[in-house]
Design an enzyme around this catalytic site. Sequence first.
Site: not given
Length: 294
Positions: A130, A133
């Site tokens: 995973h 941002t």
Amino acid sequence: MFDTEKATAAAWFRDLRNEIVSVFEQLEDSHDTGPFSDAQPGRFEVKETKRHSDDGADAGGGLMSVMRGGRVFEKVGVNVSTVFGQLGERAQQAMATRKGIPGMTEDPRFWASGISLVAHMQNPHAPAVHMNTRMFWTPHAWWFGGGSDLNPCIEYDEDTAHFHATQKAHLDPHGPGHYPRLKEWADEYFFIPHRKRARGVGGIFLDDYCTGDWSSDFALTQDIGRAFLPAFLPLVEKRRQQSFDAADKDTQLIHRGLYAEYNLVYDRGTKFGLETGHDPDAVLMSLPPLAKWV
């Protein structure tokens, strides 16, 4: 206010998305020996997502890119979005309570942009992963968040060491204290309380990050994103041709159940996306294609 910074961040998240999508499709093309190599190389299906406010007005959107049934990736999604509007009452209260932001009830406008990626692999020896941002803005405060964590169903110490060392190398130029703090944060965040265990082998994570220096904070966020491919790709290259049996696949499916539990019960991004009216298919892209519970 902050229009230039918003546009810069949104463009960078889109560029990172484009790079990752291209690299993952190249990986599919190059997998010509080993398990699943006789399948057609996977390609991303791209769908434009739209978000609308309660009154039906445009409130942003993005791209949902999902590859299913490839040679290397069983399911991988790389989503990017930029959304805006007014936070609902519950989100306003969360901002005021958890983040300590005053004035949200008087002016609940928000803007958010980011990239979110989850990969579930064909080969049980190749780890799921995973990464995300993001930047969030309100008239009262702005901040960055994100990170990446590794989720192998069959753990290899050397793979874990490489993943963490690569992230540390990207964070250290911003100060030696960043990596240990973000690693500890990930260990706390990616923990499944009802199972009393972590969902994987950790990584890095931060949220509500704002030093007051936008350029510096954005640079740190960019390096969190830049660390992803060099941290993850060598592990896939190493494991994608490894043989496995039915027991290994069973282990993978059970581990995916943990991943699904975490994302549906605890993940803040899932909750925020659903509560603010974003495309539910894009929000729930992270769920594995198949999972199993004992």
